[in-house]
Design an enzyme around this catalytic site. Structure first.
Site, PDB file in Angstrom:
ATOM      1  N   GLN A  96       0.701  -1.326  -0.002  1.00 29.22           N
ATOM      2  CA  GLN A  96      -0.103   0.065   0.081  1.00 29.22           C
ATOM      3  C   GLN A  96       0.932   1.150   0.056  1.00 29.22           C
ATOM      4  OE1 GLN A  96      -2.848  -0.066   3.028  1.00 29.22           O
ATOM      5  NE2 GLN A  96      -4.081  -1.762   2.479  1.00 29.22           N
ATOM      6  N   ASN A  97       2.273   1.237   0.455  1.00 30.91           N
ATOM      7  CA  ASN A  97       3.028   2.447  -0.041  1.00 30.91           C
ATOM      8  C   ASN A  97       3.133   2.641  -1.389  1.00 30.91           C
ATOM      9  OD1 ASN A  97       5.669   4.288   0.232  1.00 30.91           O
ATOM     10  ND2 ASN A  97       5.279   3.599   2.393  1.00 30.91           N
ATOM     11  N   ARG A  98       3.033   3.996  -1.712  1.00 29.60           N
ATOM     12  CA  ARG A  98       2.845   4.443  -3.146  1.00 29.60           C
ATOM     13  C   ARG A  98       4.395   4.675  -3.635  1.00 29.60           C
ATOM     14  NH1 ARG A  98      -1.572   8.790  -1.411  1.00 29.60           N
ATOM     15  NH2 ARG A  98      -0.139   8.707   0.272  1.00 29.60           N
TER      16      ARG A  98
END
Length: 221
Positions: A96-98
């Site tokens: 989920q880290n972009r």
């Protein structure tokens, strides 16, 4: 003194509309009489639970090295690897880290997936990647819980490259860099240090497209 500080922080959290402790959440959980800014019920509960709070702290050592070579021109610094990154032994491993989506969009490339692809992607685009912290005490992946920091030696990269810009990923990383790492910025050609909005999913105020725009502006100019 440290125990009292932690008790007070959690007691204040208990007085908010949602009370969460040790993974249990219940809206309007406490109804005690308020006094001195926190309820007596909250204080009593947290005096009992302080040992559990402290037990959640873990001393963590950064166990994988920086990515860079002699052609690196931009250095990106995070704070400390998340639990997922520590498990996978590489940067920004949480899906989920972009971070990787943002950089891929900036350089108009496919999002790298494997560790080898990510490393190759960084070096090809002259980007160095590391973290501010060499070791610290932390609860899980929570930047706000970080204490007892030992910084990484930035000379490892800065003495072997011509880094012109340091992009610090998020407010906590920037705060820690300013506190612990400014002594490494020496000489006549000091890199420009820029505080960047965090690519963490917790930074909901910055949607993906907005993140891409500001990271592109600071990487490509």
């Amino acid at each position: 003194m440290e125990n009292k500080k932690i008790q007070r922080q959690y007691a204040q959290a208990a007085e908010s509309s949602t009370f969460c402790l040790n993974g249990f959440c219940n809206r309007n959980f406490l109804n005690g009489e308020k006094g001195g800014g926190v309820s007596q019920s909250a204080e009593c509960l947290l005096l009992l639970d302080t040992d559990n709070i402290l037990a959640n702290y873990e001393h963590v050592v950064h166990t994988f090295g920086p990515v860079f070579d002699g052609n690196s021109r931009i250095l990106i610094l995070g704070s400390m690897p998340s639990v997922k990154s520590r498990e996978q032994q590489f940067y920004y491993a949480h899906p989920q880290n972009r971070f990787w989506k943002v950089l891929a969009a900036v350089f108009k490339e496919a999002v790298p997936v494997s560790v080898d692809e990510k490393r190759e992607f960084l070096l090809k685009n002259h980007v160095a990647l590391w973290d501010v912290i060499a070791s610290c005490d932390i609860i899980g992946s929570s930047d706000s819980s970080i204490k007892n920091v030992k910084e990484n030696n930035m000379h490892v990269i800065l003495d072997k490259t011509d880094i012109h810009t340091i992009l610090v990923n998020g407010g906590k990383a920037y705060e820690l860099f300013r506190k612990h790492c400014t002594q490494y910025l020496v000489g006549g050609n000091k890199p420009n240090v820029v505080k960047m909005p965090s690519t963490s999913p917790a930074n909901a105020a910055w949607p993906l497209e907005k993140l891409i725009d500001i990271w592109r502006e600071n990487i490509l100019t």
